[in-house]
Design a protein around this motif. Sequence first.
Motif, PDB file in Angstrom:
ATOM      1  N   MET A 214       9.995 -14.537   8.678  1.00 16.33           N
ATOM      2  CA  MET A 214      11.325 -13.973   8.434  1.00 16.33           C
ATOM      3  C   MET A 214      12.364 -15.095   8.381  1.00 16.33           C
ATOM      4  O   MET A 214      13.261 -15.099   7.533  1.00 16.33           O
ATOM      5  CB  MET A 214      11.674 -12.980   9.544  1.00 16.33           C
ATOM      6  CG  MET A 214      12.967 -12.249   9.315  1.00 16.33           C
ATOM      7  SD  MET A 214      13.456 -11.328  10.755  1.00 16.33           S
ATOM      8  CE  MET A 214      12.383  -9.939  10.681  1.00 16.33           C
TER       9      MET A 214
ATOM     10  N   HIS B 174      18.564  -3.315   4.999  1.00 16.85           N
ATOM     11  CA  HIS B 174      17.860  -2.438   4.063  1.00 16.85           C
ATOM     12  C   HIS B 174      18.836  -1.699   3.146  1.00 16.85           C
ATOM     13  O   HIS B 174      18.541  -1.494   1.976  1.00 16.85           O
ATOM     14  CB  HIS B 174      16.971  -1.456   4.825  1.00 16.85           C
ATOM     15  CG  HIS B 174      15.753  -2.109   5.384  1.00 16.85           C
ATOM     16  ND1 HIS B 174      15.697  -2.619   6.653  1.00 16.85           N
ATOM     17  CD2 HIS B 174      14.558  -2.392   4.818  1.00 16.85           C
ATOM     18  CE1 HIS B 174      14.518  -3.167   6.848  1.00 16.85           C
ATOM     19  NE2 HIS B 174      13.808  -3.045   5.754  1.00 16.85           N
TER      20      HIS B 174
ATOM     21  N   TYR C  27      10.245 -15.325  -2.708  1.00 19.71           N
ATOM     22  CA  TYR C  27      10.750 -14.674  -1.492  1.00 19.71           C
ATOM     23  C   TYR C  27      10.117 -13.309  -1.243  1.00 19.71           C
ATOM     24  O   TYR C  27       9.973 -12.879  -0.117  1.00 19.71           O
ATOM     25  CB  TYR C  27      12.281 -14.565  -1.559  1.00 19.71           C
ATOM     26  CG  TYR C  27      12.812 -13.437  -2.397  1.00 19.71           C
ATOM     27  CD1 TYR C  27      13.270 -12.283  -1.789  1.00 19.71           C
ATOM     28  CD2 TYR C  27      12.839 -13.519  -3.783  1.00 19.71           C
ATOM     29  CE1 TYR C  27      13.756 -11.228  -2.551  1.00 19.71           C
ATOM     30  CE2 TYR C  27      13.323 -12.483  -4.539  1.00 19.71           C
ATOM     31  CZ  TYR C  27      13.774 -11.334  -3.931  1.00 19.71           C
ATOM     32  OH  TYR C  27      14.247 -10.288  -4.670  1.00 19.71           O
TER      33      TYR C  27
ATOM     34  N   TRP D  97      19.609  -4.444  17.053  1.00 16.68           N
ATOM     35  CA  TRP D  97      18.638  -4.994  16.098  1.00 16.68           C
ATOM     36  C   TRP D  97      18.334  -3.973  15.000  1.00 16.68           C
ATOM     37  O   TRP D  97      18.325  -4.303  13.821  1.00 16.68           O
ATOM     38  CB  TRP D  97      17.373  -5.361  16.885  1.00 16.68           C
ATOM     39  CG  TRP D  97      16.335  -6.110  16.126  1.00 16.68           C
ATOM     40  CD1 TRP D  97      16.349  -7.428  15.800  1.00 16.68           C
ATOM     41  CD2 TRP D  97      15.106  -5.575  15.627  1.00 16.68           C
ATOM     42  NE1 TRP D  97      15.200  -7.752  15.130  1.00 16.68           N
ATOM     43  CE2 TRP D  97      14.421  -6.641  15.008  1.00 16.68           C
ATOM     44  CE3 TRP D  97      14.503  -4.325  15.638  1.00 16.68           C
ATOM     45  CZ2 TRP D  97      13.184  -6.488  14.417  1.00 16.68           C
ATOM     46  CZ3 TRP D  97      13.266  -4.173  15.043  1.00 16.68           C
ATOM     47  CH2 TRP D  97      12.611  -5.244  14.441  1.00 16.68           C
TER      48      TRP D  97
ATOM     49  N   LEU E  77       6.317   1.953   6.630  1.00 17.58           N
ATOM     50  CA  LEU E  77       6.222   0.492   6.537  1.00 17.58           C
ATOM     51  C   LEU E  77       4.942   0.087   5.800  1.00 17.58           C
ATOM     52  O   LEU E  77       4.961  -0.789   4.928  1.00 17.58           O
ATOM     53  CB  LEU E  77       6.261  -0.080   7.960  1.00 17.58           C
ATOM     54  CG  LEU E  77       6.208  -1.565   8.163  1.00 17.58           C
ATOM     55  CD1 LEU E  77       7.373  -2.244   7.475  1.00 17.58           C
ATOM     56  CD2 LEU E  77       6.260  -1.889   9.652  1.00 17.58           C
TER      57      LEU E  77
ATOM     58  N   ARG F  74       4.845  -2.404  -2.608  1.00 17.99           N
ATOM     59  CA  ARG F  74       5.540  -3.600  -3.117  1.00 17.99           C
ATOM     60  C   ARG F  74       4.539  -4.709  -3.418  1.00 17.99           C
ATOM     61  O   ARG F  74       4.742  -5.502  -4.308  1.00 17.99           O
ATOM     62  CB  ARG F  74       6.572  -4.146  -2.120  1.00 17.99           C
ATOM     63  CG  ARG F  74       7.450  -3.115  -1.505  1.00 17.99           C
ATOM     64  CD  ARG F  74       8.679  -2.817  -2.324  1.00 17.99           C
ATOM     65  NE  ARG F  74       8.978  -1.396  -2.069  1.00 17.99           N
ATOM     66  CZ  ARG F  74      10.109  -0.801  -2.243  1.00 17.99           C
ATOM     67  NH1 ARG F  74      11.121  -1.467  -2.740  1.00 17.99           N
ATOM     68  NH2 ARG F  74      10.263   0.476  -1.972  1.00 17.99           N
TER      69      ARG F  74
ATOM     70  N   PHE G  54      14.987   4.723  10.915  1.00 16.83           N
ATOM     71  CA  PHE G  54      15.657   3.806  11.855  1.00 16.83           C
ATOM     72  C   PHE G  54      16.785   4.548  12.570  1.00 16.83           C
ATOM     73  O   PHE G  54      16.950   4.425  13.777  1.00 16.83           O
ATOM     74  CB  PHE G  54      16.272   2.626  11.102  1.00 16.83           C
ATOM     75  CG  PHE G  54      15.306   1.508  10.792  1.00 16.83           C
ATOM     76  CD1 PHE G  54      14.375   1.078  11.710  1.00 16.83           C
ATOM     77  CD2 PHE G  54      15.360   0.845   9.566  1.00 16.83           C
ATOM     78  CE1 PHE G  54      13.503   0.029  11.414  1.00 16.83           C
ATOM     79  CE2 PHE G  54      14.498  -0.194   9.268  1.00 16.83           C
ATOM     80  CZ  PHE G  54      13.566  -0.593  10.186  1.00 16.83           C
TER      81      PHE G  54
ATOM     82  N   TYR H  97       6.013 -10.721   6.170  1.00 15.46           N
ATOM     83  CA  TYR H  97       6.474 -10.399   7.521  1.00 15.46           C
ATOM     84  C   TYR H  97       6.538  -8.903   7.771  1.00 15.46           C
ATOM     85  O   TYR H  97       6.391  -8.458   8.899  1.00 15.46           O
ATOM     86  CB  TYR H  97       7.761 -11.144   7.899  1.00 15.46           C
ATOM     87  CG  TYR H  97       9.043 -10.670   7.311  1.00 15.46           C
ATOM     88  CD1 TYR H  97       9.663  -9.526   7.769  1.00 15.46           C
ATOM     89  CD2 TYR H  97       9.671 -11.403   6.323  1.00 15.46           C
ATOM     90  CE1 TYR H  97      10.863  -9.104   7.229  1.00 15.46           C
ATOM     91  CE2 TYR H  97      10.867 -10.993   5.787  1.00 15.46           C
ATOM     92  CZ  TYR H  97      11.458  -9.831   6.239  1.00 15.46           C
ATOM     93  OH  TYR H  97      12.635  -9.423   5.718  1.00 15.46           O
ATOM     94  N   HIS H  98       6.682  -8.110   6.706  1.00 21.27           N
ATOM     95  CA  HIS H  98       6.578  -6.656   6.906  1.00 21.27           C
ATOM     96  C   HIS H  98       5.147  -6.296   7.324  1.00 21.27           C
ATOM     97  O   HIS H  98       4.943  -5.445   8.188  1.00 21.27           O
ATOM     98  CB  HIS H  98       6.998  -5.897   5.658  1.00 21.27           C
ATOM     99  CG  HIS H  98       8.488  -5.777   5.527  1.00 21.27           C
ATOM    100  ND1 HIS H  98       9.275  -6.779   5.020  1.00 21.27           N
ATOM    101  CD2 HIS H  98       9.344  -4.784   5.892  1.00 21.27           C
ATOM    102  CE1 HIS H  98      10.544  -6.413   5.062  1.00 21.27           C
ATOM    103  NE2 HIS H  98      10.620  -5.205   5.589  1.00 21.27           N
TER     104      HIS H  98
ATOM    105  N   SER I 278       9.811   4.633   0.139  1.00 25.74           N
ATOM    106  CA  SER I 278      11.230   4.384  -0.132  1.00 25.74           C
ATOM    107  C   SER I 278      11.940   3.679   1.030  1.00 25.74           C
ATOM    108  O   SER I 278      11.668   3.957   2.204  1.00 25.74           O
ATOM    109  CB  SER I 278      11.898   5.725  -0.424  1.00 25.74           C
ATOM    110  OG  SER I 278      13.251   5.668  -0.095  1.00 25.74           O
TER     111      SER I 278
ATOM    112  N   SER J 289      13.139   4.520   5.302  1.00 21.65           N
ATOM    113  CA  SER J 289      13.147   3.634   6.490  1.00 21.65           C
ATOM    114  C   SER J 289      14.505   3.689   7.176  1.00 21.65           C
ATOM    115  O   SER J 289      14.578   3.712   8.408  1.00 21.65           O
ATOM    116  CB  SER J 289      12.837   2.187   6.168  1.00 21.65           C
ATOM    117  OG  SER J 289      12.290   2.039   4.927  1.00 21.65           O
TER     118      SER J 289
ATOM    119  N   CYS K 158       5.067   1.272   2.073  1.00 22.56           N
ATOM    120  CA  CYS K 158       6.068   0.482   1.363  1.00 22.56           C
ATOM    121  C   CYS K 158       5.530  -0.920   1.101  1.00 22.56           C
ATOM    122  O   CYS K 158       5.637  -1.441  -0.011  1.00 22.56           O
ATOM    123  CB  CYS K 158       7.331   0.436   2.201  1.00 22.56           C
ATOM    124  SG  CYS K 158       8.672  -0.397   1.412  1.00 22.56           S
TER     125      CYS K 158
END
Lengths: 466, 293
Positions: free
Chosen positions: A411, B246, A149, B238, A83, A90, A25, A156-157, A17, A21, A86
């Motif tokens: 990115m 997100h 996209y 950042w 990460l 995806r 974070f 990049y993830h 989910s 994240s 996910c």
Amino acid sequence: MRRAENIKRRVYRWFSSIKTSVYLFALLVVFYFIGTIFPQGADIERYAEAGGRFVEAVRLFGFLDIFHTPLFYLVAVLLLINLSVCTWDRFQRVRKRAWRESPDVERRLSLALSYRETEELLEEFIKKQRFRLISRDEDTLTAEKGIYYRYLTLLYHAGIVLCFAGFFLTGLFVKEGLLILKQGEPTPIESQMMPEVRGWLAPEEPPQFKIQLDEFRTEYILSRKLNYPEDGLSRLAIALGWQDITYTEEERFYPKDWFSKLRILVNGSTALEKTIEVNDPLRFEGYTFYQVGFEEKLKLKINDKVFTISTGRKKNIEELGKTLIFTGFRKGTLFKPDGTVEQIRPFVTLKELKEDGTRITLGRLHLGESMEIDGKSLRFEGFEETSILSYRYDPGVGLLWYAGFFVFAVMSLRCLGRWYMLRFRIDEDEGGKTILTVAIHCRGLMADSQRVSALLNTHLERYVRR
Amino acid sequence: MSVEDVLSRGAHLLTVEVRLLWAVGILYMVAAILSLYGLITATHRSGRMPHAILGFTLILHTGVILLRIFETGRAPFQTLYESLSWFSFTSAVTYLFVSKRWRRVGLPCFFVTLIASCAIFYALLGRSPEAKPLSPPLQSWWFEWHVVVAFSSYAVFVVSSAFEATYLIAKRLLKTRDYALGLAPEELKPFRTMATKLVIFGFPMLTFGIFSGAAWANEAWGRYWGWDPKETWSLITWTVFAMYLHAQSVPRWRENVASTLNLLGFVCMIMTFLGVNWLSKLLGIPSLHAYAV
Ligand code: HEM
């Protein structure tokens, strides 16, 4: 059994989910924040002595080394799992294009054309605007322009996962320390017990080569100090034209560069030679050697008594009953403002430190010369110079650079580029007419769905029934 | 012309440059005051005046930056004095560029011009304009790119948060009126999209700013990350903007949570600028520098 399945599904859902994240974070931000207000790497006793607050909490939670606490590692690892899961999750969905997204622009048009004619007209538009036809179902045409996209987001993830791998490799295998080199002395790496960082799995055995300093050079630029006032009012006076900015007559020697000519010795013979400077290190067998500084020890003589002192230090000289400071030792090449270059006659600037803390400049003392102080002669006999290098062995950094650059490039493409998808549904209306439903999707800053819509308008204009 | 050439002569060019920069700072301030006047009197046509002044100031500011390049013979981003000037320049340019459709909306103009003038006055009153020769660690290709890209991303975030803040205020006011701060209800969404677009534009730049800083540290000292407060604050900024991006894809967070994160990102960016020193002082915690090894 079903319960286990249930738990597994819930754990997977939690880890895949985006909300997770964001929470992780946020937790990381808390750690970072603590790391910026408590002095990292400081000693707890010194911290308490310096008047630091919350000493018990600081000790308990390891606030003085927060980025090496198990809790911080735990959050970082959870983010990495999040990460990875996910990205994988995806990836499955993107492959099947299993996204239901609402379009940026959606329109319905009634066209005075048959199904076949509408299809042809749309194909013409797709071709003219350089879209790719990606699918053709019974009544739907889908066309795309640019890279989907979601592929870029995924890529990049995945690149960020690689960056994490680089960090972990660094953490596990890194070796780092300082080397102090004297000219002409082959020095084994790790022989000097300098502050050192060592990863859990870093190779135990020291490298089989030695390093030798052949020459150390310094270069300076001569200039003068700017006479710019400290107080705001005088600065305002400059603005109003009441005062000008000038340069003082005081000469300044600004460091231009430092160079160490190094030699790597394997079994006594030279394997590599390089002159390094700051920003241009030497690399050999996975080790990198950086120029971080230098140190000079001055040899001075007073009344036949010789003493040595490092530059920049103060010394109480009993013979004189004074405390002297030996600053600004200069030698090497001097680049002058008029474009000429000259060799500096080595000198040190002497200052007297008064009891009230003031400093009085006594003047420059050149190598091999003496200065009379209170009738006694202080002679500058010689100096000894060492180059200070740091070394690092880090198998993770290469991966980190490549992955980091990849993340940045992809990115940027995702954020700054453009991607469009057009979906046309053609429904036959009575009397050979058609109803066209157009959905325009776009992503990226360069994408403009209104523009595509306008182009489509122009293309279909003649056939639209009002 | 090199730094040495300039230093060998008198400082009249520098004096001219400093005076022009004062003029630039004052003009940004005038644009800010006029925008505020427009807001208070709610005469949205007065939006033209601050924008005209801003346009003129930018021409002058371009001249000051070119003069600096001429004086020093290098890119003008190497001291904090220069970077602050660059930061306010890029903020104002970004604002002028993205505000084309929104000239009636005075609040972002006030916000951006106020920040631009504060940055200029801080440069003039708090820093020295001296163009010293670069110390050896700073003599790196990475350093120049690091500073220019990082500061440019900050400029983009300033404008984004100006739009975001205006959006939040207008949204609240529009609950009781038909028109607020130059915005009608149907204009709110596209106005806010601008703020998001700006973050999407700035985020890769900030990523490069951090990445290039690490690459440079790695080349100069062999350690790409040292958890120094400045580095850590840039990482906080950042991370907060990553949270913002997100949050955009979580339907329930797209509105208020995302907006709060955008404004928080702006606060973090200012913290990166001013450093953490005063925060440590405020909390009575000795700063890292006291222990610097
Ligand atoms: C560690 C650092 C991370 C960074 C710097 C980062 C960066 C970004 C950025 C800039 C975007 C917005 C642009 C886009 O849609 O491509 C984004 C979107 C996204 N991120 Fe991340 N991300 C990170 C971690 C994660 C993690 C841990 C997850 C796992 C849940 C995740 C999942 C996603 C998804 C699914 C999107 C697409 C959202 C959408 O448009 O539907 N990201 N990320």
